[in-house]
Design an enzyme around this catalytic site. Structure first.
Site, mmCIF file in Angstrom:
data_model
loop_
_atom_site.group_PDB
_atom_site.id
_atom_site.type_symbol
_atom_site.label_atom_id
_atom_site.label_comp_id
_atom_site.label_asym_id
_atom_site.label_seq_id
_atom_site.Cartn_x
_atom_site.Cartn_y
_atom_site.Cartn_z
ATOM 1 N N THR A 138 -10.999 -15.698 -7.611
ATOM 2 C CA THR A 138 -10.396 -16.266 -6.405
ATOM 3 C C THR A 138 -11.193 -15.916 -5.153
ATOM 4 O O THR A 138 -11.904 -14.905 -5.122
ATOM 5 C CB THR A 138 -8.956 -15.714 -6.251
ATOM 6 O OG1 THR A 138 -8.425 -16.070 -4.979
ATOM 7 C CG2 THR A 138 -8.928 -14.188 -6.358
ATOM 8 N N ASP A 139 -11.027 -16.727 -4.105
ATOM 9 C CA ASP A 139 -11.654 -16.406 -2.818
ATOM 10 C C ASP A 139 -10.938 -15.260 -2.103
ATOM 11 O O ASP A 139 -11.461 -14.697 -1.138
ATOM 12 C CB ASP A 139 -11.710 -17.641 -1.908
ATOM 13 C CG ASP A 139 -10.344 -18.222 -1.561
ATOM 14 O OD1 ASP A 139 -9.317 -17.750 -2.103
ATOM 15 O OD2 ASP A 139 -10.285 -19.172 -0.743
ATOM 16 N N GLU A 140 -9.748 -14.885 -2.589
ATOM 17 C CA GLU A 140 -8.984 -13.836 -1.895
ATOM 18 C C GLU A 140 -9.661 -12.468 -1.984
ATOM 19 O O GLU A 140 -9.352 -11.569 -1.207
ATOM 20 C CB GLU A 140 -7.548 -13.776 -2.427
ATOM 21 C CG GLU A 140 -6.796 -15.069 -2.159
ATOM 22 C CD GLU A 140 -5.292 -14.938 -2.287
ATOM 23 O OE1 GLU A 140 -4.748 -13.850 -2.031
ATOM 24 O OE2 GLU A 140 -4.667 -15.944 -2.652
ATOM 25 N N TYR A 180 -2.742 -8.130 -5.450
ATOM 26 C CA TYR A 180 -3.297 -9.212 -6.281
ATOM 27 C C TYR A 180 -4.807 -9.315 -6.099
ATOM 28 O O TYR A 180 -5.577 -9.270 -7.066
ATOM 29 C CB TYR A 180 -2.634 -10.556 -5.949
ATOM 30 C CG TYR A 180 -3.448 -11.733 -6.414
ATOM 31 C CD1 TYR A 180 -3.710 -11.924 -7.770
ATOM 32 C CD2 TYR A 180 -3.983 -12.654 -5.514
ATOM 33 C CE1 TYR A 180 -4.487 -12.997 -8.221
ATOM 34 C CE2 TYR A 180 -4.755 -13.725 -5.951
ATOM 35 C CZ TYR A 180 -5.004 -13.889 -7.297
ATOM 36 O OH TYR A 180 -5.772 -14.943 -7.723
ATOM 37 N N ARG A 229 4.682 -12.468 5.632
ATOM 38 C CA ARG A 229 4.605 -11.440 4.601
ATOM 39 C C ARG A 229 3.627 -10.344 5.040
ATOM 40 O O ARG A 229 2.716 -10.595 5.837
ATOM 41 C CB ARG A 229 4.208 -12.050 3.258
ATOM 42 C CG ARG A 229 2.772 -12.474 3.131
ATOM 43 C CD ARG A 229 2.532 -13.005 1.716
ATOM 44 N NE ARG A 229 1.198 -13.558 1.577
ATOM 45 C CZ ARG A 229 0.909 -14.602 0.818
ATOM 46 N NH1 ARG A 229 1.855 -15.232 0.146
ATOM 47 N NH2 ARG A 229 -0.328 -15.036 0.719
ATOM 48 N N GLY A 258 0.576 -8.004 5.521
ATOM 49 C CA GLY A 258 -0.870 -8.128 5.281
ATOM 50 C C GLY A 258 -1.333 -9.540 4.995
ATOM 51 O O GLY A 258 -2.310 -9.754 4.277
#
Length: 355
Positions: free
Chosen positions: A132-134, A158, A290, A292
């Protein structure tokens, strides 16, 4: 033969369906069938000899060893992951177990299998890790989009767990020579998306007359990638990607969340108008942001285009229309997923039959 992990989830199921739609190479599909893994996603493959489904966990080394020995896949594509940021905040343990420990066990099983292959098969083998790009963290409003060289700065349990898995994959390549490829994608959307994520949640809630919850000011920016474009990118990287390399996959569609919600509402106003004549936008409700919450992600996918000639086929406008239409056409899928009936069915179907 290829082995796909997590192939009953949103992206994995779309990948398996598309893979078998464009060719005849069989797939062994290993999925734990947690809440977001849904065998009904694969209903169209019932009775298809090219698809072998196995319920199981990537953390189960004995099962992995048996599947690899029995089916002798030429490639493993790893989609298996816990993938919802909100869930990771409330319960990070599952994310560490699946995304970190599970990836480690999968890598070890694959390494031992690969090392024992005959030379020609060994050379042709690939392990493709879908991420993922996260993992890159949050971008400032005017900052350039994430390239493959961007530092890892994960901000949620995550994304930290996915970053750890990416690092393990890289290390197994550099330490053991395992022929790996990694893709980091932006936000996917499309058919079969579990209705806890933004786009399917908005569609399902709108049709049910419920509020459409938007975090904070709704100005969090994401890059949106139609899931079938993501699948075509993975096929291309598997086919021709350079070993040990990472490829960013994006849709070139940076949009604030509130714009996404307004677009979904406008499409529903057109395709399934409310009986009272009001717009679905009247259901939008702003809720506390939410913890952060990253403000902006954006993917620079030029390396994939430059090296492998891949570009997304869908614009956001064409992709989101197809997505909304799919949910309107498949109310029974949504009902099954929400009711938990599919989980009971799975239990009955596979009780004591897990391979």
């Amino acid at each position: 033969m290829i082995l796909v992990t997590g192939g009953a989830g949103f992206i994995g199921a779309n990948f398996v369906l598309d893979w078998l739609a464009v060719g005849d190479e069989p797939v062994v599909n290993l999925d734990k069938l947690t809440y977001a893994g849904n065998l009904h996603n694969l209903d169209s493959l019932q009775g298809d000899g090219r698809h072998v489904f196995v319920q199981g966990d990537i953390g189960d080394r004995a099962l992995l060893d048996r599947l690899l020995a029995e089916h002798q896949p030429r490639a493993v594509i790893n989609f298996a992951a816990e993938s919802h940021v909100d869930r990771s905040i409330h319960g990070p343990e599952d994310f560490i177990q699946t995304n970190v420990v599970g990836t480690f066990r999968l890598l070890e099983a694959v390494r031992h299998y690969w090392q024992a292959l005959p030379a020609t098969q060994k050379e042709a083998f690939r392990f493709l890790h879908v991420s993922t790009d996260e993992v890159y963290g949050s971008l400032a409003p005017a900052a350039a989009a994430f390239t493959e060289e961007h530092n890892y700065e994960p901000n949620s349990p995550y994304s930290a767990s996915k970053a750890a898995s990416d690092h393990l994959v890289r290390a197994w390549h550099h330490t053991y020579g395992l022929p790996v490829l990694t893709t980091n994608c932006s936000n996917n959307y499309g058919p079969l998306h579990f209705p806890e994520k933004l786009i399917p949640l908005m569609i399902v809630n709108a049709l049910a007359g419920k509020s459409l919850p938007v975090y904070g000011d709704g100005m969090q920016i994401r890059d949106w990638l139609y899931v079938k474009d993501h699948c075509s990118a993975i096929r291309r990287v598997l086919q021709a990607g350079r070993l040990g390399e990472t490829y960013n996959v994006g849709g070139w569609n940076e949009k604030p969340n509130i714009d996404i919600v307004n677009t979904v509402c406008a499409l529903l106003d057109e395709l399934r108008p409310r009986s009272d004549g009001q717009s679905y936008t009247t259901q939008i409700t702003y809720v506390t942001d939410r913890p952060g919450h990253d403000r902006r992600y954006a993917i620079d996918a030029r390396k994939l285009e430059r090296e492998l000639g891949w570009k997304p086929a869908e614009t956001f406008e064409t992709g989101i229309r197809k997505t909304v239409q799919w949910y309107l056409d498949h109310p029974e899928w949504v009902a099954q997923v929400q009711s938990g009936a599919y989980r009971e069915w799975v239990q009955k179907q596979y009780e004591g039959a897990a391979a």
